[in-house]
Design a protein around this motif. Structure first.
Motif, PDB file in Angstrom:
ATOM      1  N   TYR A 180       0.833  -1.204   0.000  1.00 50.73           N
ATOM      2  CA  TYR A 180       0.000   0.000   0.000  1.00 50.73           C
ATOM      3  C   TYR A 180       0.865   1.252   0.000  1.00 50.73           C
ATOM      4  O   TYR A 180       0.606   2.214  -0.745  1.00 50.73           O
ATOM      5  CB  TYR A 180      -0.912   0.001   1.222  1.00 50.73           C
ATOM      6  N   LEU A 181       1.909   1.247   0.810  1.00 51.76           N
ATOM      7  CA  LEU A 181       2.785   2.426   0.860  1.00 51.76           C
ATOM      8  C   LEU A 181       3.574   2.582  -0.437  1.00 51.76           C
ATOM      9  O   LEU A 181       3.833   3.708  -0.879  1.00 51.76           O
ATOM     10  CB  LEU A 181       3.731   2.330   2.053  1.00 51.76           C
ATOM     11  N   GLY A 182       3.936   1.466  -1.048  1.00 53.80           N
ATOM     12  CA  GLY A 182       4.590   1.555  -2.350  1.00 53.80           C
ATOM     13  C   GLY A 182       3.702   2.255  -3.358  1.00 53.80           C
ATOM     14  O   GLY A 182       4.170   3.079  -4.163  1.00 53.80           O
ATOM     15  N   LEU A 183       2.407   1.962  -3.304  1.00 56.44           N
ATOM     16  CA  LEU A 183       1.450   2.628  -4.192  1.00 56.44           C
ATOM     17  C   LEU A 183       1.384   4.122  -3.893  1.00 56.44           C
ATOM     18  O   LEU A 183       1.326   4.948  -4.818  1.00 56.44           O
ATOM     19  CB  LEU A 183       0.071   1.996  -4.029  1.00 56.44           C
ATOM     20  N   GLN A 184       1.407   4.497  -2.617  1.00 54.54           N
ATOM     21  CA  GLN A 184       1.356   5.916  -2.249  1.00 54.54           C
ATOM     22  C   GLN A 184       2.579   6.663  -2.769  1.00 54.54           C
ATOM     23  O   GLN A 184       2.478   7.796  -3.254  1.00 54.54           O
ATOM     24  CB  GLN A 184       1.244   6.074  -0.727  1.00 54.54           C
ATOM     25  N   VAL A 185       3.744   6.036  -2.670  1.00 56.80           N
ATOM     26  CA  VAL A 185       4.978   6.651  -3.172  1.00 56.80           C
ATOM     27  C   VAL A 185       4.887   6.839  -4.679  1.00 56.80           C
ATOM     28  O   VAL A 185       5.209   7.920  -5.214  1.00 56.80           O
ATOM     29  CB  VAL A 185       6.207   5.794  -2.806  1.00 56.80           C
ATOM     30  N   LEU A 186       4.440   5.825  -5.404  1.00 55.80           N
ATOM     31  CA  LEU A 186       4.339   5.906  -6.856  1.00 55.80           C
ATOM     32  C   LEU A 186       3.313   6.949  -7.291  1.00 55.80           C
ATOM     33  O   LEU A 186       3.534   7.692  -8.256  1.00 55.80           O
ATOM     34  CB  LEU A 186       3.975   4.534  -7.437  1.00 55.80           C
ATOM     35  N   GLU A 187       2.206   7.029  -6.578  1.00 55.01           N
ATOM     36  CA  GLU A 187       1.189   8.041  -6.899  1.00 55.01           C
ATOM     37  C   GLU A 187       1.736   9.444  -6.648  1.00 55.01           C
ATOM     38  O   GLU A 187       1.455  10.374  -7.419  1.00 55.01           O
ATOM     39  CB  GLU A 187      -0.073   7.797  -6.060  1.00 55.01           C
ATOM     40  N   ARG A 188       2.500   9.608  -5.581  1.00 51.92           N
ATOM     41  CA  ARG A 188       3.093  10.921  -5.302  1.00 51.92           C
ATOM     42  C   ARG A 188       4.048  11.326  -6.422  1.00 51.92           C
ATOM     43  O   ARG A 188       4.011  12.477  -6.904  1.00 51.92           O
ATOM     44  CB  ARG A 188       3.830  10.894  -3.966  1.00 51.92           C
ATOM     45  N   GLU A 189       4.891  10.390  -6.849  1.00 49.33           N
ATOM     46  CA  GLU A 189       5.847  10.708  -7.908  1.00 49.33           C
ATOM     47  C   GLU A 189       5.152  10.980  -9.234  1.00 49.33           C
ATOM     48  O   GLU A 189       5.627  11.778 -10.039  1.00 49.33           O
ATOM     49  CB  GLU A 189       6.859   9.572  -8.058  1.00 49.33           C
ATOM     50  N   TYR A 206      12.708   3.771  -0.778  1.00 43.61           N
ATOM     51  CA  TYR A 206      11.418   3.086  -0.867  1.00 43.61           C
ATOM     52  C   TYR A 206      11.497   1.796  -1.693  1.00 43.61           C
ATOM     53  O   TYR A 206      10.482   1.299  -2.160  1.00 43.61           O
ATOM     54  CB  TYR A 206      10.378   4.012  -1.508  1.00 43.61           C
ATOM     55  N   THR A 207      12.697   1.251  -1.875  1.00 48.08           N
ATOM     56  CA  THR A 207      12.869   0.115  -2.785  1.00 48.08           C
ATOM     57  C   THR A 207      11.999  -1.077  -2.382  1.00 48.08           C
ATOM     58  O   THR A 207      11.363  -1.707  -3.239  1.00 48.08           O
ATOM     59  CB  THR A 207      14.334  -0.317  -2.849  1.00 48.08           C
TER      60      THR A 207
END
Length: 349
Positions: A180-189, A206-207
């Motif tokens: 879920y947090l990986g998705l948040q990072v990708l959405e932010r970028e 965030y790897t």
């Protein structure tokens, strides 16, 4: 593909449906003796056995389940297979075959479909499953992928959702919340890129989170580990929609309640640090995040000594009577009602 904008692009219409199928499946090899006939006839032929057959299917739709602005097609193919294999492993079985059907719009050239199937082939090779069929057709918008997985399980080994018992221990494999947090990072970028296309994201911190989102691994190993420990789960489910939602499935179908302890939830250090950065509550992320594809299961309390020190597992709570409800015990030792706030497949955002 994304790096070189000038590479040749081959129209799918040039190949036609059967030409496309032949092209993208030519390198898939048969690995399982139960696969008598794979691709190339009207239907696959699978060898019947004394084991019980497991069948599961999932449909992934662009714009609903994935975003190609940050999901590479090879990763998408791999993940589409994992989603289904995870369901087979959640029945305490092992996967042997898959079918893959896709619908694609004319914006996708052959080279894009090759990337997608390279990910599917990698998943097949890694998890020793055979691609035995599927379908291809056109789509008016985007890409749709439907994967069906077929597996086997010994009759005495199959595990359902509806057989948890009072006093059972609640156990999870791996850790929670990273996908879920990986998705948040990708959405932010993605939002940063919209503002400044020249911005180069720094994702070194965030790897693990991004890998858990883009390239999850199904827990093929858990059934074998449990067998070695001589532990058979009383119920099991995979964590695709969030821990709290999966607990609701088990408890509702088993007609029991549960207590889950906040301090026992397994969190990776990257999850904790990124929750602080995003000002998110790590407990809520672990409970409601989803797409971890870990396994949630219950075992008899007598199995405690066999499970407690195994690095693959965390004991997070226990099953209670149905009239006690589903509760989270906080670090302050307060009980609050658990809510199923995970992914809702029919909700339009």
């Amino acid at each position: 593909m994304l790096e070189d904008k000038n590479t040749q692009k081959t129209s799918l219409a040039e190949l036609g449906e059967f030409g496309l199928i032949n092209h993208i499946t030519q390198y898939f090899k048969i690995e399982n003796s139960s696969t008598v006939k794979g691709i190339g006839d009207d239907a696959a032929v699978l060898d019947a056995s004394e084991k019980q057959t497991l069948v599961t299917t999932d449909l992934l739709i662009e714009g609903v389940h994935f975003d190609l602005s940050y999901m590479p097609l090879k990763h998408l193919g791999y993940k589409a297979v994992m989603v289904n294999l995870s369901d087979v492993y959640a029945m305490n079985g092992f996967a042997e075959q898959i079918t893959v059907s896709i619908a694609v719009s004319n914006r996708f050239p052959l080279e894009a479909i090759e990337e997608l199937y390279a990910g599917i082939q990698l998943a097949c090779n890694t998890y020793n499953v055979d691609l035995v069929g599927g379908d291809t057709t056109s789509s008016t918008k985007g890409i749709l992928i439907s994967v069906t997985a077929i597996g086997k399980v010994e009759k005495e080994d199959v595990v359902y959702r509806n057989t948890a018992k009072e006093t059972d221990l609640i156990v999870v494999s791996g850790d929670l919340g990273a996908a879920y947090l990986g998705l948040q990072v990708l959405e932010r970028e993605k939002q940063v890129f919209k503002v400044d296309p020249n911005n180069q994201p720094d994702l070194d911190n965030y790897t693990y989170l991004i890998e858990r989102q883009l390239k999850p691994e199904a827990r093929k190993d858990i059934a074998g580990i449990l067998k070695e420990l001589e532990v058979k789960p009383t119920s099991m489910i995979d964590i695709s929609d969030g821990l709290s939602s999966e607990l609701f499935h088990i408890c509702t179908q088993s007609k029991v309640g549960c207590k889950v302890y906040e301090e026992k939830l397994p969190l990776d250090p990257q999850v904790i640090s990124t929750c602080e950065e995003f000002e998110l509550d790590s407990t809520m992320v672990a409970l409601s995040g989803g797409e971890d594809y870990e396994l949630l299961f219950t075992v008899p309390i007598a199995a405690f000594d066999k499970i407690k020190d195994n690095p693959n597992f965390s004991i997070i709570g226990h099953i209670t009577a149905e009239n006690q409800g589903l509760n989270l015990v906080t670090r302050a030792n307060q009980e609050i009602e658990l809510k199923a706030q995970g992914w809702n497949a029919l909700k339009n955002e």
